[in-house]
Enzyme design. Structure first.
Site, PDB file in Angstrom:
ATOM      1  N   ASP A   1       5.506 -22.388  -3.569  1.00 36.00           N
ATOM      2  CA  ASP A   1       4.583 -23.472  -3.916  1.00 36.00           C
ATOM      3  C   ASP A   1       3.473 -23.009  -4.857  1.00 36.00           C
ATOM      4  O   ASP A   1       2.619 -23.809  -5.250  1.00 36.00           O
ATOM      5  CB  ASP A   1       3.974 -24.075  -2.641  1.00 36.00           C
ATOM      6  CG  ASP A   1       3.185 -23.057  -1.834  1.00 36.00           C
ATOM      7  OD1 ASP A   1       3.090 -21.884  -2.267  1.00 36.00           O
ATOM      8  OD2 ASP A   1       2.678 -23.418  -0.761  1.00 36.00           O
ATOM      9  N   GLY A   2       3.450 -21.718  -5.171  1.00 39.76           N
ATOM     10  CA  GLY A   2       2.431 -21.224  -6.099  1.00 39.76           C
ATOM     11  C   GLY A   2       1.054 -21.051  -5.462  1.00 39.76           C
ATOM     12  O   GLY A   2       0.081 -20.754  -6.147  1.00 39.76           O
TER      13      GLY A   2
ATOM     14  N   GLY B   1       8.632 -12.336 -11.509  1.00 36.80           N
ATOM     15  CA  GLY B   1       7.513 -12.852 -12.318  1.00 36.80           C
ATOM     16  C   GLY B   1       6.395 -13.408 -11.449  1.00 36.80           C
ATOM     17  O   GLY B   1       6.540 -13.565 -10.233  1.00 36.80           O
TER      18      GLY B   1
ATOM     19  N   ASP C   1       8.680  -4.220  -7.913  1.00 32.85           N
ATOM     20  CA  ASP C   1       7.776  -5.213  -8.512  1.00 32.85           C
ATOM     21  C   ASP C   1       6.378  -5.097  -7.915  1.00 32.85           C
ATOM     22  O   ASP C   1       5.447  -5.740  -8.410  1.00 32.85           O
ATOM     23  CB  ASP C   1       8.319  -6.642  -8.321  1.00 32.85           C
ATOM     24  CG  ASP C   1       8.625  -6.965  -6.880  1.00 32.85           C
ATOM     25  OD1 ASP C   1       9.408  -6.234  -6.264  1.00 32.85           O
ATOM     26  OD2 ASP C   1       8.064  -7.946  -6.350  1.00 32.85           O
TER      27      ASP C   1
ATOM     28  N   ARG D   1       4.127  -3.623 -13.884  1.00 35.52           N
ATOM     29  CA  ARG D   1       4.804  -2.993 -12.753  1.00 35.52           C
ATOM     30  C   ARG D   1       6.038  -2.244 -13.229  1.00 35.52           C
ATOM     31  O   ARG D   1       6.525  -2.503 -14.339  1.00 35.52           O
ATOM     32  CB  ARG D   1       5.246  -4.094 -11.764  1.00 35.52           C
ATOM     33  CG  ARG D   1       4.090  -4.984 -11.311  1.00 35.52           C
ATOM     34  CD  ARG D   1       4.481  -6.463 -11.287  1.00 35.52           C
ATOM     35  NE  ARG D   1       3.296  -7.311 -11.125  1.00 35.52           N
ATOM     36  CZ  ARG D   1       2.756  -7.617  -9.946  1.00 35.52           C
ATOM     37  NH1 ARG D   1       3.321  -7.193  -8.844  1.00 35.52           N
ATOM     38  NH2 ARG D   1       1.665  -8.353  -9.884  1.00 35.52           N
TER      39      ARG D   1
ATOM     40  N   ASP E   1      -0.600  -5.642  -4.636  1.00 35.75           N
ATOM     41  CA  ASP E   1       0.157  -6.596  -3.817  1.00 35.75           C
ATOM     42  C   ASP E   1       0.037  -6.299  -2.324  1.00 35.75           C
ATOM     43  O   ASP E   1       0.975  -5.852  -1.668  1.00 35.75           O
ATOM     44  CB  ASP E   1       1.628  -6.681  -4.272  1.00 35.75           C
ATOM     45  CG  ASP E   1       1.762  -7.602  -5.477  1.00 35.75           C
ATOM     46  OD1 ASP E   1       0.709  -8.014  -6.018  1.00 35.75           O
ATOM     47  OD2 ASP E   1       2.883  -7.918  -5.880  1.00 35.75           O
TER      48      ASP E   1
ATOM     49  N   LYS F   1      -4.873 -15.604  -8.031  1.00 35.81           N
ATOM     50  CA  LYS F   1      -3.662 -15.568  -7.204  1.00 35.81           C
ATOM     51  C   LYS F   1      -3.702 -16.782  -6.278  1.00 35.81           C
ATOM     52  O   LYS F   1      -4.698 -16.993  -5.590  1.00 35.81           O
ATOM     53  CB  LYS F   1      -3.679 -14.263  -6.394  1.00 35.81           C
ATOM     54  CG  LYS F   1      -2.365 -13.906  -5.757  1.00 35.81           C
ATOM     55  CD  LYS F   1      -2.438 -12.468  -5.213  1.00 35.81           C
ATOM     56  CE  LYS F   1      -1.304 -12.178  -4.259  1.00 35.81           C
ATOM     57  NZ  LYS F   1      -1.406 -10.831  -3.694  1.00 35.81           N
TER      58      LYS F   1
ATOM     59  N   GLY G   1       4.763 -15.792  -9.644  1.00 37.77           N
ATOM     60  CA  GLY G   1       5.145 -17.104  -9.128  1.00 37.77           C
ATOM     61  C   GLY G   1       3.949 -17.901  -8.637  1.00 37.77           C
ATOM     62  O   GLY G   1       4.045 -19.105  -8.390  1.00 37.77           O
TER      63      GLY G   1
HETATM   64  P1  AMP Z   1       5.518 -10.490  -3.120  1.00 37.31           P
HETATM   65  O1  AMP Z   1       6.468 -10.288  -2.004  1.00 37.31           O
HETATM   66  O2  AMP Z   1       4.229 -11.125  -2.752  1.00 37.31           O
HETATM   67  O3  AMP Z   1       5.323  -9.262  -3.944  1.00 37.31           O
HETATM   68  O4  AMP Z   1       6.196 -11.568  -4.090  1.00 37.31           O
HETATM   69  C1  AMP Z   1       7.491 -11.464  -4.607  1.00 37.31           C
HETATM   70  C2  AMP Z   1       7.723 -12.558  -5.599  1.00 37.31           C
HETATM   71  O5  AMP Z   1       7.588 -13.837  -4.974  1.00 37.31           O
HETATM   72  C3  AMP Z   1       6.775 -12.568  -6.778  1.00 37.31           C
HETATM   73  O6  AMP Z   1       7.500 -12.980  -7.903  1.00 37.31           O
HETATM   74  C4  AMP Z   1       5.751 -13.607  -6.380  1.00 37.31           C
HETATM   75  O7  AMP Z   1       5.119 -14.184  -7.489  1.00 37.31           O
HETATM   76  C5  AMP Z   1       6.630 -14.619  -5.658  1.00 37.31           C
HETATM   77  N1  AMP Z   1       5.858 -15.410  -4.693  1.00 37.31           N
HETATM   78  C6  AMP Z   1       5.288 -14.986  -3.556  1.00 37.31           C
HETATM   79  N2  AMP Z   1       4.678 -16.006  -2.925  1.00 37.31           N
HETATM   80  C7  AMP Z   1       4.853 -17.119  -3.674  1.00 37.31           C
HETATM   81  C8  AMP Z   1       4.460 -18.493  -3.562  1.00 37.31           C
HETATM   82  N3  AMP Z   1       3.751 -18.941  -2.532  1.00 37.31           N
HETATM   83  N4  AMP Z   1       4.825 -19.330  -4.554  1.00 37.31           N
HETATM   84  C9  AMP Z   1       5.533 -18.909  -5.602  1.00 37.31           C
HETATM   85  N5  AMP Z   1       5.939 -17.636  -5.762  1.00 37.31           N
HETATM   86  C10 AMP Z   1       5.609 -16.740  -4.812  1.00 37.31           C
HETATM   87 MG    MG Z   2       4.582  -8.725  -5.492  1.00 33.75          MG
END
Ligand code: AMP
Ligand code: MG
Length: 498
Positions: free
Chosen positions: A129-130, A94, A256, A187, A266, A117, A96
């Protein structure tokens, strides 16, 4: 002008995703940041989206595109999805750190998501940390806009804003918020999310939504869900073929990160390759080379098989019929991408007609490039400018290869092949230059930009974007941006930075 009327003028939201059942998302506002400061706003894209910017100062834009001011009509939410990461099922992922503000209908009638983002934690953040760091935000801005200008389907960059806060990664880094525009953020992993919970109603509602939004022609088919699968297969085949032809390595082709609309999405540890080698990997987390340059073709098929699996219930009247329809659709992928690849490579060599030996001619060039560590982009660009007869420029072309003499035989074959279709140099050179870029966002250039930005200097970021806006044009004052890295400049690993 008061704030609400100014906001109203900016976006005319028309939000469809939020009308889906509540289990598809979590509604929440972005978390405020300390002191937003605009880095960049993409005015041209804003215009395509039909946004009205009149009267907006950079401080207004910074407030809106940091999430500090939720614009009128926005219905912020984080989307639920799951996914296979590096081949294993990860369960729920989801958004994040991304928050969808809403959707707008652009000037030509297309629907776009507007998403922040790095906008703060969501129920899907797990241990994250979002937030987003400045480096990855600039990287995504540069790369996604460069891809668009190169003619490759991609999500877009509308804005980048400094948050005025630090984010903790390995070091403490400046934080930023990125505004991403996509035809859809759905996705393969969104389908898997429902299918893995055996929520087949959810799968069907999602499929109907994607058909209506992205593939309306599928609704008219005998089996709209099979037509949806076939349409996504075609879109992914086109996308991955275009990556291969430009030397792009996505780096994290997890399900994803695989968009059903067929856009590159992404941007994490992605990179353009300098020297050509099929096993090139930049991503620091891809230890097995699963997502190496040359693996992207079969990996996309693996991802599409996960989509087929998720849709299986809907692909036929009986289980046997459904399995056979899924298998047939998935096995259509390789001939499709291979055909697209071959016709794209013919274009890169300046060929119009189709002849039997073309694939062998292309493969031989690629083998020579690999054996001689030739720069992918520069080889095709320099080849474009050679004449149909031997000439002085052959020497410059030869120097791109470790053993210049090794390419002479191939050049003679290529010229013979051009002569077979009575190719005219002037037209052919023009065509080749329109398909073989001079400028790509080379890793070392992107790193230079990020380094300068960390020191407070955004001029290199501006300049790189400017050069990459016309990748197929000769830009005599930008020679620095066309050349491959010197040995000491080579970037060997790229990082997600999440
Ligand atoms: P990604 O590898 O960027 O495609 O991310 C994989 C998952 O990790 C997704 O669900 C993102 O929303 C979550 N995610 C990546 N970075 C962060 C972050 N800094 N804080 C919270 N969730 C994250
Ligand atoms: Mg991603």
């Amino acid at each position: 002008m008061d704030a609400p009327s100014r906001q109203k003028a900016l976006f005319s939201f028309d939000n469809s995703f939020v009308r889906l059942p509540e289990r598809f998302f979590a509604r929440l506002d972005p978390t405020r940041v300390a002191s937003p400061q605009l880095i960049k706003f993409n005015t041209q894209l804003a215009c395509t989206l039909g946004l009205d910017l009149q009267g907006l100062a950079s401080a207004d834009l910074a407030r809106i595109f940091s999430g500090n001011e939720v614009p009128a009509g926005a219905q912020p939410l984080a989307m639920a999805y799951g996914g296979h990461q590096f081949g294993g099922w990860s369960g729920q992922l989801g958004d994040g750190r991304a928050i969808l503000l809403g959707e707008v209908i652009g000037k030509v009638g297309a629907r776009y998501d507007v998403q922040l983002k790095g906008a703060g934690p969501t129920p899907y953040s797990r241990s994250g940390d979002g937030r987003a760091a400045l480096g990855p935000v600039l990287r995504e801005y540069i790369l996604s806009e460069a891809m668009q200008k190169l003619g490759i389907k991609t999500t877009r960059a509308l804005a980048a804003v400094l948050s005025g806060e630090r984010v903790r990664r390995e070091d403490s880094l400046p934080g930023a918020v990125f505004t991403r525009i996509a035809r859809s953020h759905i996705r393969v992993g969104t389908f898997e999310y429902f299918a893995h919970q055996q929520d087949y109603d959810g799968v069907q509602i999602l499929a109907d939504y994607v058909i209506a939004r992205c593939y309306p022609q599928a609704a008219k088919a005998d089996n709209p869900y099979l037509a949806l699968l076939e349409a996504v297969i075609k879109a992914q085949a086109e996308l991955v073929a275009s990556w291969l032809q430009i030397g792009f390595i996505h780096g994290v082709m997890n399900t994803d990160n695989c968009s059903v609309s067929g856009e590159t999405i992404d941007y994490g540890p992605c990179a353009f390759m300098d020297q050509y080698a099929v096993d090139t990997v930049y991503s620091s987390i891809d230890h097995m080379g699963r997502y190496a340059y040359g693996n992207q073709r079969p990996i996309a098929q693996w991802n599409l098989a996960q989509l087929a699996q998720s849709l299986l219930q809907f692909l036929g009247e009986t289980e046997d019929e459904a399995i056979s329809a899924a298998q047939q659709a998935i096995s259509g992928y390789l001939p499709l991408i291979d055909g697209l690849w071959l016709s794209g490579m013919r274009q890169k060599l300046g060929l119009i007609e189709e002849r039997d030996g073309d694939k062998a001619l292309i493969d031989e060039l690629l083998d020579l490039m690999e054996q001689n560590s030739a720069d992918f982009t520069l080889t095709f660009r320099t080849l474009s400018e050679l004449s149909g007869g031997k000439g002085k420029a052959d020497q410059a072309f030869g120097t791109l290869f470790r053993f210049p003499a090794s390419i002479e035989g191939w050049l003679a074959q290529w010229r013979e092949r051009l002569a077979q279709e009575a190719s005219l140099d002037g037209e052919r050179i023009k065509r080749m230059k329109a398909t073989n870029p001079a400028f790509i966002p080379r890793n070392h250039l992107v790193e230079e930009v990020i380094k300068a930005a960390h020191e407070g200097d955004l001029k290199p970021f501006e300049r790189l974007n400017e050069v990459l806006a016309n990748p197929y044009e000769d830009q005599p004052d930008a020679a620095h941006f066309a050349r491959p890295p010197k040995p000491e400049e080579v970037v060997r690993a790229t990082f997600c930075g999440t």
